[in-house]
Design a protein around this motif. Sequence first.
Motif, mmCIF file in Angstrom:
data_model
loop_
_atom_site.group_PDB
_atom_site.id
_atom_site.type_symbol
_atom_site.label_atom_id
_atom_site.label_comp_id
_atom_site.label_asym_id
_atom_site.label_seq_id
_atom_site.Cartn_x
_atom_site.Cartn_y
_atom_site.Cartn_z
ATOM 1 N N TYR A 1 -2.352 -2.120 -3.333
ATOM 2 C CA TYR A 1 -1.950 -2.681 -4.626
ATOM 3 C C TYR A 1 -1.274 -4.034 -4.417
ATOM 4 O O TYR A 1 -0.974 -4.417 -3.283
ATOM 5 C CB TYR A 1 -0.998 -1.724 -5.361
ATOM 6 C CG TYR A 1 0.084 -1.101 -4.506
ATOM 7 C CD1 TYR A 1 1.101 -1.868 -3.962
ATOM 8 C CD2 TYR A 1 0.073 0.271 -4.235
ATOM 9 C CE1 TYR A 1 2.091 -1.289 -3.173
ATOM 10 C CE2 TYR A 1 1.056 0.855 -3.446
ATOM 11 C CZ TYR A 1 2.066 0.070 -2.924
ATOM 12 O OH TYR A 1 3.038 0.628 -2.145
ATOM 13 N N ALA B 1 0.841 -1.214 0.000
ATOM 14 C CA ALA B 1 0.000 0.000 0.000
ATOM 15 C C ALA B 1 0.867 1.251 0.000
ATOM 16 O O ALA B 1 2.051 1.208 0.342
ATOM 17 C CB ALA B 1 -0.882 0.016 1.247
ATOM 18 N N TYR B 2 0.228 2.359 -0.373
ATOM 19 C CA TYR B 2 0.837 3.676 -0.165
ATOM 20 C C TYR B 2 0.598 4.047 1.295
ATOM 21 O O TYR B 2 -0.297 4.828 1.637
ATOM 22 C CB TYR B 2 0.220 4.692 -1.133
ATOM 23 C CG TYR B 2 0.579 4.426 -2.580
ATOM 24 C CD1 TYR B 2 1.918 4.441 -2.984
ATOM 25 C CD2 TYR B 2 -0.388 4.151 -3.542
ATOM 26 C CE1 TYR B 2 2.272 4.180 -4.307
ATOM 27 C CE2 TYR B 2 -0.041 3.897 -4.863
ATOM 28 C CZ TYR B 2 1.292 3.915 -5.231
ATOM 29 O OH TYR B 2 1.644 3.655 -6.536
HETATM 30 MG MG MG Z 1 4.070 0.837 1.073
#
Ligand code: MG
Length: 548
Positions: free
Chosen positions: A482, A462-463
Amino acid sequence: MAKASDLFVQALEAEGADHVFGIPGEETLALLESLRGSGIRLVLTRHEQAAGFMAATFGRLTGRAGVCLATLGPGATNLVTAAAYAQLGAMPMLMVTGQKPLHDSRQGHFQIIDVVGMMQPLTKYTRQLVSAGAIPAQVREAVRRAQEERPGATHLELPQDIADRDTDASVLPTVYTRRPVAEAKALDAAADAIRQARHPLLMVGAGANRKTTSNMLRSFVERLGIPFFSTQMGKGVLDEGGALWLGTAALSDGDFVHRAIDAADCIVNFGHDVIEKAPFQMRHGRRTVIHVNYFPAVVDRVYFPQLEVVGDIANSVWELGQRLEPQPHWDFAFFDRVRTALCDNIGTLGCDGRFPLSAPRLVAELERALDPRDITCLDNGLYKLWFARHARCRLPNALLLDNALATMGAGLPSAIAAALVHPGRKVVAVCGDGGFMMNSQELETAVRLGVDLVVLVLRDDAYGMIKWKQAHDGFPAFGMDYGNPDFVRYAESYGARGHRAGSIDEFSAQLRAALDTPGIDLIEVPIDYDRDDALLNDEIPALAAAVD
Ligand SMILES: [Mg+2]
Ligand SMILES: Cc1ncc(C[n+]2csc(CCOP(=O)(O)OP(=O)(O)O)c2C)c(N)n1
């Protein structure tokens, strides 16, 4: 007579350039050929953005303009983020781009954009070379401006027909100019304010992380015994392992260091630059803030110093030191209690036994495995905040982080540049899975160059940093997660070694082995940010508020 492209390369060599990072194009073939016959090493990359990050980091580490090369149009536009990175981060860098012939081009507008105009807001200086005879002066000027305080990005465009011309111009000799020093009355006023304060406090910012400031500041602090804290980009200018360190302003408020800031009646900011996220919020009438820097303060609603000492920082530190003696009325007892509480907090969080790993534990593990001379290069993600807050840097530029543009994607390229500049020191790149994938193709560059590097990819799929902010701001979870490649096989496909940490002990063993093995090792490290919101927004502020 010399060919213009040869003269261009000679001019770069005269400025001390020994590396050019970049990607060729049709319009830069003559320049490439001139580089082939020179003493400059061409470092071919897989994306111009990475070449720019490398050149900027090269400049950051050496003080000499790092040089990057791209073709016209798409090559030049790919340099844009790196230009902003160097410009905001005050890293000396010269970008060189090609262009279609100025005269008699027969390709219409194919690939032509106004590169000089595009670079205007991102550079200190951007010019098209319109004659071969102008090359020596233009290169001199572009390098001088890139390196001069405040350092940053410059750009020269060399059109194909100009590069092919012959010229009888010759390289200009380089000259060394001294930086202006601060005026005596400003120094007197600052020294008086520090002398009269009861709780003076020093802040070390990004501007002090250049030139010879570190040595001067060290003796200033040792002799006077005034405690200090740093901004993220000021880390390591003063030894953070010592008894006077009060932490890093990684957050803008609510941390232990902010208790010290609130209690201080005089703060001396060495090299503060407002491009950094505000280390603290100035409020009216609370205390004297003294700005010591190469240039006047850029006034902002959170930064409006009452006194300014403008001139070479190292000289100002020396001059202030000459004017000051330790004062009996200086009282640092509260600062000492803040330090004890902060160190306890860092120690406790560093022992977190969770796996996937917590970021504070990751910092602690790295600190145990690395020598103080080794270099850690961060990409941008939530872990950066923990490195800024917890890492005890002992030397300038031992932790390369970007708190200026704060771009993702620079972690791996900056680590490659660091490994080239300092082959005798170990280099670790720490990247989130998001930031790593923005320039992961440079693993091939690293393998091809044969540099020695450890790359940690922190995997949360992930972000993470933005996911944290999204949750904190009360938004529903959306648009952050993601999938990822198999990082072990991904690394192996480049000819690097890949590892996956399955426990803290395994990570620790993999890290040590990787550091002791030449070549590229990538370690996938599962990371857990679940507790970070509570830690950063509740637990740390509560503990900090409890110090009395
Ligand atoms: Mg990350
Ligand atoms: C080029 C760029 N795009 C977007 C951002 C905004 N941003 C800051 S941190 C972040 C998430 C980083 O994700 P990752 O690299 O996986 O690190 P993590 O926080 O998950 O450890 C994003 C999208 C940025 N700083 N730079």
